[in-house]
Design an enzyme around this catalytic site. Structure first.
Site, short mmCIF file in Angstrom:
data_model
loop_
_atom_site.label_atom_id
_atom_site.label_comp_id
_atom_site.label_asym_id
_atom_site.label_seq_id
_atom_site.Cartn_x
_atom_site.Cartn_y
_atom_site.Cartn_z
N LYS A 192 0.85 -1.20 0.00
CA LYS A 192 0.00 0.00 0.00
C LYS A 192 0.89 1.25 0.00
O LYS A 192 0.80 2.10 0.88
CB LYS A 192 -0.91 0.00 1.24
CG LYS A 192 -2.33 -0.50 0.93
CD LYS A 192 -3.17 -0.55 2.18
CE LYS A 192 -4.53 0.06 2.01
NZ LYS A 192 -5.38 -0.54 0.96
N GLU A 228 -7.46 -5.95 -10.15
CA GLU A 228 -8.22 -5.32 -9.08
C GLU A 228 -9.18 -4.30 -9.67
O GLU A 228 -9.10 -3.94 -10.84
CB GLU A 228 -7.27 -4.58 -8.13
CG GLU A 228 -6.30 -5.49 -7.45
CD GLU A 228 -5.78 -4.89 -6.16
OE1 GLU A 228 -6.58 -4.36 -5.37
OE2 GLU A 228 -4.56 -4.93 -5.96
C1 LIG Z 1 -6.38 -1.28 0.55
C2 LIG Z 1 -6.58 -1.93 -0.76
C3 LIG Z 1 -7.42 -3.03 -0.93
C4 LIG Z 1 -8.29 -3.59 0.15
O1 LIG Z 1 -7.59 -4.05 1.26
P1 LIG Z 1 -8.35 -4.20 2.65
O2 LIG Z 1 -7.31 -4.71 3.58
O3 LIG Z 1 -9.46 -5.16 2.44
O4 LIG Z 1 -8.85 -2.85 3.00
C5 LIG Z 1 -7.48 -3.62 -2.19
N1 LIG Z 1 -6.77 -3.12 -3.22
C6 LIG Z 1 -5.97 -2.05 -3.09
C7 LIG Z 1 -5.21 -1.57 -4.27
C8 LIG Z 1 -5.85 -1.42 -1.86
O5 LIG Z 1 -5.07 -0.35 -1.73
#
Ligand SMILES: *Cc1c(COP(=O)(O)O)cnc(C)c1O
Length: 347
Positions: A192, A228
């Site tokens: 992230k 995604e």
């Molecule tokens: C944060 C995020 C998610 C979802 O993650 P969670 O832990 O379920 O909140 C999915 N894809 C991306 C690109 C993200 O940044």
């Protein structure tokens, strides 16, 4: 900061409502993180040469605290999982990983200090508000050459939030992009890290202009497999199998994703398939949805791929999607018994 008494809980969207307190801790290169402290929410001062500002050495997390059905308890969803993911990401970005105990203590302190900003539980509503928690780690020390910064800041702030997509559980309309990719093999798609989100702004902007809520990204090698949807994980259901793209290094390992796979197996007796998921098959699914801390479970009603618009589940929330949503939010609000040890009660 906004006075908690002035917040209209029913009107909250996914946007910043500043709260009273944030948590701040710092760390010098080669020395351990020390417990930080609470401060009034506000601006911070860093060098223009800070690593995070020049070279993107930064990472964030996202998790939520919920008011329990009893109206008293405040519950946080799976904070250890966020602590672990943050530490993994810090290592990938050459930042000192924040120890789990410091992370969990910070989360607990921030929720406690901002208790009056946790939206109340609403028995009459499907969609509930929550207190969104945003931990960040930034290379805040000054550095001129491309290198790891000499010092770091771990900060947690909070904001009460409502639904991520307009309309809450209304199905969303998505555009498959073959022109832009979110992440590539060997890159940082599974972290992230802040730069990933700047890269997604332009494709999202184009999609919005064309009347879509978000984009669906495909793999960067063959332009064929679903990765995604924006900043949320992708799921689809066909018959009694639930499909989601396998974690291949360019997909963010969502904690909601992992939780849904567990619930689908244990509570709905669905077959789970983590696989390479061709977009051609995904658009033919019975149901589809996006998942994440912010998105929760957002049903997908329409997908545009190669100029053709595919309707999924008659552009309605599908029956299994509805069940998954309810199973998840009921655990999060202490309505359903948490047999997994996911929920942390704020002390
Ligand atoms: C944060 C995020 C998610 C979802 O993650 P969670 O832990 O379920 O909140 C999915 N894809 C991306 C690109 C993200 O940044």
């Amino acid at each position: 900061m906004v006075n908690a008494k002035d917040i209209r809980w029913d009107d909250l969207t996914f946007s910043l409502t500043p709260t009273a307190f944030m948590y701040v801790s710092t760390c010098q290169e080669n020395s351990p993180w020390k417990p930080g402290k609470l401060e009034p929410f506000g601006n911070i001062s860093i060098s223009p040469a800070a690593g995070v500002l020049n070279y993107g050495q930064g990472i964030f997390e996202g998790l939520k605290a919920y008011c329990a059905k009893d109206g008293k308890k405040v519950l946080i969803f799976r904070p250890e999982a966020n602590a672990e993911r943050l530490a993994d990401g810090c290592n990938r970005l050459c930042m000192p990983p924040v120890p789990k105990d410091i992370f969990l203590d910070a989360i607990n302190q921030v929720v406690k200090a901002n208790r009056e900003y946790v939206p109340p539980y609403r028995a009459d509503k499907v969609a509930q508000g929550s207190l969104y928690l945003r931990p960040v780690v930034w290379g805040t020390g000054a550095i001129l050459g491309v290198n790891a910064a000499p010092s770091y800041t771990f900060l947690v702030y909070a904001s009460p939030v409502g639904p991520y997509f307009k309309g809450g559980l209304q199905p969303i309309k998505l555009l498959v992009t073959s022109q832009y990719h979110r992440a590539a093999p060997g890159g940082v798609g599974s972290v992230k890290t802040i730069g990933n989100y700047a890269a997604g702004l332009f494709p999202k902007h184009l999609a919005k202009d064309a009347g879509f809520s978000e984009v669906i990204y495909l793999d960067a090698v063959e332009n064929k497999y679903v990765e995604e949807t924006g900043a949320a994980n992708f799921f689809c259901i066909r018959g009694n199998t639930i499909y989601t793209p396998e974690l291949n290094g360019s997909i963010l390992p969502g904690i909601t994703r992992r939780s849904i796979l567990q619930l689908a197996t244990d509570k709905l007796k669905l077959k789970v398939s983590e696989c390479r998921l061709p977009i051609e098959e995904a658009v033919q699914a019975d149901e589809a949805f996006a998942s994440g801390t912010a998105a929760i479970v957002s049903p997908i009603g329409q997908i545009s791929y190669k100029d053709k618009l595919y309707e999924i589940s008659h552009n309605q929330i599908g029956p299994l999607t509805q069940k998954i949503y309810k199973l998840l939010v009921d655990i999060q609000h202490g309505v359903e018994r948490d047999t997994y040890g996911w929920m942390h009660e704020v002390q």
